[in-house]
Enzyme design. Structure first.
Site, short mmCIF file in Angstrom:
data_model
loop_
_atom_site.label_atom_id
_atom_site.label_comp_id
_atom_site.label_asym_id
_atom_site.label_seq_id
_atom_site.Cartn_x
_atom_site.Cartn_y
_atom_site.Cartn_z
N SER A 132 18.17 84.57 -25.49
CA SER A 132 16.97 85.37 -25.67
C SER A 132 15.81 84.65 -25.01
O SER A 132 15.58 83.47 -25.25
CB SER A 132 16.69 85.57 -27.16
OG SER A 132 15.49 86.30 -27.35
N ALA A 136 13.56 89.31 -21.61
CA ALA A 136 14.77 90.07 -21.94
C ALA A 136 15.72 89.20 -22.75
O ALA A 136 15.52 87.99 -22.89
CB ALA A 136 15.45 90.57 -20.67
N ASP A 287 14.38 80.27 -9.30
CA ASP A 287 14.32 79.91 -10.73
C ASP A 287 15.56 79.09 -11.07
O ASP A 287 16.29 79.41 -12.02
CB ASP A 287 14.24 81.18 -11.57
CG ASP A 287 13.73 80.91 -12.98
OD1 ASP A 287 13.13 79.84 -13.20
OD2 ASP A 287 13.92 81.76 -13.87
#
Length: 523
Positions: A132, A136, A287
């Site tokens: 989590s 999202a 990322d």
């Protein structure tokens, strides 16, 4: 004019900063600087709440302010050229850990997006999420044919929260640029704009799925990187279904060693993936933190990376790509003058910068590093020191390079964890030299000619017509210029005649005035 709801949020932000002993951030601004003496009246200071370091206090304040500020702090942590080292170290500890929203709510969102009950869409669906985050969360599931997948679901009602906090960040950045010359050099508005774009890109899971598909095509058949398959029939802007991968988390060093993974090869292949994405594909995963990277245990001698989360991807313009490659190449060859020239040519420093002075500053930073063993050199931190030096020459922040700098630091940091003796320079230099041969010089010219030749041949039958049209257009342009020249000559003639007539009238008037004066005197 700041709207009431934003004013309330700004008040909450200021209150949070004060409670964490960050009053100085507020009173350092030009608007509140005259009231700086009030720092000593802060109840939080009197209660001793400021014994923690400033970086720790800032990190905890951002965590309290919510996921958007956490993500912004994460983004700032990559800009070590702009931040004090202690603050950057603390911001790097920010984790995007957010409590999950209920699985029943995720189920309802999936059913609304895909138009069918979850029981019809999936053979199995687990309402307990695997992970989590602020944007999202991810649930494990199985398709009707038994394939293991993950279902990514955007948080409900997240957009209004994002828009509110982004508006505040835009407001603060605009005020900072107006108030401070130093702030203008750092382009805070551009940095927030880039952050805004990145966040909105992450909200669109169709865009993420498309990024995933493109990266998969780039590495199709490669043993370097595996990209999981996207199931498009199950994908909407707020829901995405993707193949579930089973790999070892890149951060689990004990598990990697237990699986017999060649750690040296793993580190070097990570560097190769990065440079391949940046310079060959011009499309890179921006990322690459440990939570998004896994390793397949199937080929330990030639370990294969497995990536997830493609919401943030980076690209460069051909000009920035070339300048970066030439900069790397010049550094590898210790050609500091060329590095200085490239910074000026690219517009990264002002054109009036003295090349000799800038070259000397670069040499001062670089030479001590080159005297050390290569395995002790951190290329990422070297670049940061270079950027800090360039600030003296008014080097401006390049927003389009922020993602690249962040990714390079992630890659090198990850590589050093995997294999402490990783030599990024030796691994990268052959790649850059090969890229330079292919993109700049005779071979590049031949490649360009080979690419353009089919288009040129396709235009060959039309060449007579195009030549006739070009010559006709040139003739019409010449005739138009001639007419304009004739009109200009006629206008000049009219002006000259008017000037002569005006002069004659003036002389006549002066003569008449003199005769009148003469007659009056004689009388």
């Amino acid at each position: 004019m700041i709207r009431p709801r934003l004013l309330i949020r700004l008040t909450v932000i200021q209150w949070t900063l004060m409670r964490h002993g960050l009053d100085e951030l507020l009173f350092a601004t030009p608007w509140f600087k005259p009231l700086r003496f009030m720092l000593w009246l802060s109840p939080w200071r009197l209660l001793g709440r400021t014994r923690r370091s400033r970086g720790e206090r800032l990190r905890q304040a951002l965590e309290e302010l919510g996921p958007i500020f956490v993500k912004f702090g994460q983004a700032l942590s990559t800009r070590r050229d702009l931040l004090p080292e202690d603050v950057a170290d603390e911001l790097a500890k920010l984790q995007d850990r957010v409590p999950p929203f209920p699985g029943t709510q995720a189920r309802a969102l999936i059913e609304k997006a895909l138009g069918k009950p979850v029981g019809e869409l999936f053979l199995e669906f687990d309402e307990t999420p695997l992970a989590s985050a602020s944007i999202a969360q991810v649930h494990p599931a199985r398709l009707p044919d038994g394939k293991a997948v993950v279902v990514k679901v955007v948080r409900p009602n997240i957009l209004p929260i994002i828009e509110r906090d982004l508006e505040i960040l835009h407001t603060l950045a605009t005020l900072a640029e107006k108030a401070s010359r130093e702030a203008r050099r750092l382009h805070p508005v551009d940095v927030v704009d880039e952050f805004d774009k990145t966040l909105h890109d992450e909200l669109d899971l169709v865009r993420e799925a498309a990024n995933c598909g493109q990266l998969a095509r780039h590495f199709a058949g490669s043993d370097l990187l595996y990209v999981p398959e996207v199931y498009w029939e199950y994908t909407q802007p707020n829901v995405m279904v993707q193949e579930r991968i089973h790999g070892i988390p890149i951060s689990d060093l004990a598990a990697l060693r237990a699986a017999g993974i060649d750690m040296k090869a793993l580190g070097e292949r990570g560097v190769e993936i990065f440079f391949t994405q940046v310079f060959t594909h011009n499309f890179f995963h921006a990322d690459m933190h440990p939570g998004n990277i896994f390793v397949s245990p199937e080929t330990p001698a030639a370990p294969r990376y497995m990536a997830v989360d493609f919401g943030i991807m980076g690209t460069l313009t051909p000009e920035d790509q070339r300048y970066l490659a030439e900069n790397f190449h010049a550094f590898f060859n210790r050609d500091y003058r060329r590095v200085a020239e490239l910074h000026i040519e690219s517009g990264w420093v002002p054109p009036h910068t003295r090349v000799n002075e800038f070259e000397a500053a670069i040499r001062t930073v670089s030479e001590p590093i080159f005297q050390r063993p290569l395995r002790e050199i951190s290329f990422g931190h070297f670049l940061l020191r270079l950027f800090q030096t360039a600030r003296r020459f008014d080097m401006e922040v390049q927003p389009q390079l922020v993602l690249l700098q962040k990714t390079l630091l992630n890659v090198e940091g990850l590589g050093r964890q995997l294999y402490p003796d990783l030599d990024l320079w030796t691994t990268a230099k052959p790649f850059i030299e090969r890229w330079m041969r292919e993109r700049i010089g005779p071979k590049a010219a031949l490649n360009t000619l080979r690419e353009e030749l089919p288009r040129a041949l396709a235009l060959l039958p039309e060449l007579p017509r195009l030549t006739h049209e070009a010559l006709s257009a040139q003739k019409r342009q010449a005739e138009l210029l001639e007419r304009q020249a004739q009109e200009l000559r006629a206008l000049r003639g009219s002006m000259e005649r008017a000037r002569r007539i005006g002069l004659q009238l003036t002389l006549l008037a002066i003569t008449a005035m003199l005769l009148t004066l003469g007659l009056c005197w004689m009388a």
